[in-house]
Motif scaffolding. Structure first.
Motif, short mmCIF file in Angstrom:
data_model
loop_
_atom_site.label_atom_id
_atom_site.label_comp_id
_atom_site.label_asym_id
_atom_site.label_seq_id
_atom_site.Cartn_x
_atom_site.Cartn_y
_atom_site.Cartn_z
N VAL A 82 0.90 -1.20 0.17
CA VAL A 82 0.08 0.01 0.01
C VAL A 82 0.67 1.32 0.10
CG1 VAL A 82 -1.77 1.25 1.16
CG2 VAL A 82 -1.89 -1.33 1.27
N ARG A 83 0.66 2.22 -1.04
CA ARG A 83 1.51 3.34 -1.11
C ARG A 83 0.55 4.57 -1.38
NH1 ARG A 83 0.43 4.77 -5.99
NH2 ARG A 83 0.37 3.20 -7.82
N PRO A 84 1.00 5.68 -1.10
CA PRO A 84 0.12 6.80 -1.76
C PRO A 84 0.03 6.84 -3.18
CG PRO A 84 1.96 7.55 -0.17
CD PRO A 84 2.28 6.10 -0.58
N TYR A 85 -1.09 7.53 -3.35
CA TYR A 85 -1.41 7.60 -4.96
C TYR A 85 -0.22 8.43 -5.48
CZ TYR A 85 -6.03 5.58 -3.39
OH TYR A 85 -7.06 4.86 -3.08
N SER A 86 -0.23 7.95 -6.80
CA SER A 86 0.94 9.06 -7.78
C SER A 86 -0.10 10.18 -7.96
CB SER A 86 0.93 8.46 -8.95
OG SER A 86 -0.10 8.24 -9.80
N PRO A 87 0.63 11.17 -8.39
CA PRO A 87 -0.07 12.68 -8.33
C PRO A 87 -1.22 12.53 -9.69
CG PRO A 87 2.24 13.01 -8.61
CD PRO A 87 2.13 11.49 -8.63
N LEU A 88 -0.93 11.69 -10.62
CA LEU A 88 -2.04 11.68 -11.67
C LEU A 88 -3.31 10.79 -11.14
CD1 LEU A 88 -2.85 11.88 -14.52
CD2 LEU A 88 -1.72 9.34 -15.05
N GLU A 89 -2.85 9.67 -10.11
CA GLU A 89 -3.93 8.87 -9.59
C GLU A 89 -4.83 9.88 -8.82
OE1 GLU A 89 -1.27 4.79 -9.75
OE2 GLU A 89 -1.79 5.87 -7.95
N GLN A 90 -3.95 10.66 -7.74
CA GLN A 90 -4.62 11.53 -6.82
C GLN A 90 -5.47 12.31 -7.58
OE1 GLN A 90 -4.67 11.23 -3.49
NE2 GLN A 90 -6.24 12.78 -3.87
N ARG A 91 -5.07 12.99 -8.46
CA ARG A 91 -5.75 13.77 -9.19
C ARG A 91 -7.18 13.16 -9.93
NH1 ARG A 91 -5.14 19.17 -9.96
NH2 ARG A 91 -4.51 19.11 -7.80
N SER B 247 -1.88 22.21 -12.32
CA SER B 247 -0.97 23.33 -11.82
C SER B 247 -0.59 23.18 -10.37
CB SER B 247 -1.17 24.43 -12.25
OG SER B 247 -2.44 24.81 -11.86
N ASP B 248 -1.67 22.81 -9.57
CA ASP B 248 -1.74 22.97 -8.24
C ASP B 248 -1.38 21.53 -7.27
OD1 ASP B 248 -4.13 22.03 -8.86
OD2 ASP B 248 -5.32 23.24 -7.29
N ILE B 249 -0.88 20.49 -8.05
CA ILE B 249 -1.13 19.11 -7.46
C ILE B 249 0.19 19.01 -6.50
CG2 ILE B 249 0.79 18.29 -9.37
CD1 ILE B 249 -2.24 16.49 -7.86
N ALA B 250 1.11 19.80 -6.61
CA ALA B 250 2.31 19.62 -5.72
C ALA B 250 1.47 20.48 -4.40
CB ALA B 250 3.19 20.65 -5.96
N ALA B 251 0.78 21.41 -4.30
CA ALA B 251 0.09 22.06 -3.27
C ALA B 251 -0.77 21.04 -2.72
CB ALA B 251 -0.35 23.24 -3.58
N ASP B 252 -1.56 20.39 -3.30
CA ASP B 252 -2.50 19.42 -3.02
C ASP B 252 -1.72 18.24 -2.11
OD1 ASP B 252 -4.60 20.39 -4.07
OD2 ASP B 252 -4.88 18.97 -5.60
N MET B 253 -0.65 17.54 -2.77
CA MET B 253 0.15 16.57 -1.92
C MET B 253 0.66 17.14 -0.61
SD MET B 253 1.90 15.17 -5.54
CE MET B 253 3.01 13.94 -4.70
N GLN C 149 9.04 13.72 -3.97
CA GLN C 149 7.67 13.32 -4.71
C GLN C 149 6.92 14.69 -5.15
OE1 GLN C 149 6.39 10.25 -1.93
NE2 GLN C 149 6.59 8.74 -3.51
N ILE C 150 7.06 15.30 -3.99
CA ILE C 150 6.30 16.81 -4.23
C ILE C 150 6.75 17.62 -5.26
CG2 ILE C 150 5.71 18.82 -3.07
CD1 ILE C 150 5.23 17.19 -0.45
N ALA C 151 8.11 17.67 -5.08
CA ALA C 151 9.01 18.44 -5.89
C ALA C 151 8.70 18.10 -7.45
CB ALA C 151 10.41 18.54 -5.56
N ASN C 152 8.51 16.69 -7.82
CA ASN C 152 8.65 16.05 -8.80
C ASN C 152 7.27 15.75 -9.29
OD1 ASN C 152 11.41 16.02 -9.37
ND2 ASN C 152 11.61 14.19 -8.14
N ALA C 153 6.12 16.45 -8.63
CA ALA C 153 4.67 16.12 -8.90
C ALA C 153 4.35 16.20 -10.32
CB ALA C 153 4.02 16.78 -8.06
#
Length: 240
Positions: free
Chosen positions: A47-56, A151-157, A171-175
């Motif tokens: 179990v891992r956190p969602y990737s930026p694309l999955e989270q969006r 554009s705001d995916i890093a802020a969401d993470m 991970q946040i920097a490379n979101a």
């Protein structure tokens, strides 16, 4: 005492005291046992956190109200397990804010939908469900072919990390990079996003030259239920 219950029910003071005692005793019965166990969440690998694309994609899933008709909770009953697969574990939803458990279903449970259908099937189903499921009453979502705003995916993470999701600084920097690489990367080349987010589904579902909301939602659907290898999960360990 039971002979005089009418006196208690008609006396606001005794009734209030009785209600308070009932709540206290009931609360203790529920809470005290929790101090005797290490965790209410099973210890399982994968179990891992969602990737930026999955989270969006999950954000879109919630925005479109998909949870109103599709639960993500397979209950530990024979008929449910035979239809959907291994019953849901609390560990699978530990990074979900909010989680999608529940019992309301108009359509099937989606806890194990990842990898069950191809990207093309998912896209066709989302655009016009009757194309692949003739009797479906689900509405179409062809508007999801529009460009995705990330554009705001890093802020969401960062916000998710504040409530306990263990995203790293890298991970946040490379979101944004990871999100685009998950859509446009070559699965055979093992892109970096696959190392950061194991079992992430690589490739464009929409076939567009820009990242679309459809890409994000399909990426989310394709990862559901795939993180845990249930062939290695023993019921005895789960009970502990």
């Amino acid at each position: 005492m039971f002979k005089h219950h009418a006196k208690i029910e008609t006396n606001i003071f005794f009734l209030a005291v009785g209600i308070l005692l009932t709540i206290v005793v009931g609360g203790l019965v529920e809470v005290v046992p929790l101090f005797s166990i290490e965790s209410t969440i099973e210890k399982v690998d994968g179990v891992r956190p969602y990737s930026p694309l999955e989270q969006r994609g999950r954000d879109i899933y919630i925005r479109e109200g998909c949870y109103n008709c599709h639960s993500q909770m397979i209950r530990p009953f024979k008929d449910e397990v035979e239809r959907y697969g291994h019953y849901s574990l609390a560990a699978e939803s530990k990074y979900d804010h909010p989680f999608q458990w529940g019992s309301k279903r108009t359509g099937p449970d989606l806890a194990r939908v990842g990898g069950k259908y191809t990207d093309d099937w998912q896209v066709r189903h989302l655009i016009n469900p009757r194309d692949v499921v003739p009797g479906s009453i689900m509405p179409g979502y062809k508007h999801l072919m529009r460009p995705l705003n990330y554009s705001d995916i890093a802020a969401d993470m960062k916000a998710l990390r504040a409530v306990g999701v263990p995203y790293t600084d890298a991970q946040i920097a490379n979101a944004v990079k990871d999100l685009e690489e998950q859509v446009f990367g070559d699965p055979a080349a093992k892109p970096a996003v696959a190392a950061s987010y194991p079992k992430a589904h690589i490739g464009s579902a929409s076939g567009k030259d820009k990242v679309t909301e459809m890409d994000a939602l399909v990426a989310y659907l394709q990862v559901l239920g795939t993180m845990v290898d249930f062939s290695t999960v023993k019921p005895e360990a789960i009970r502990r």
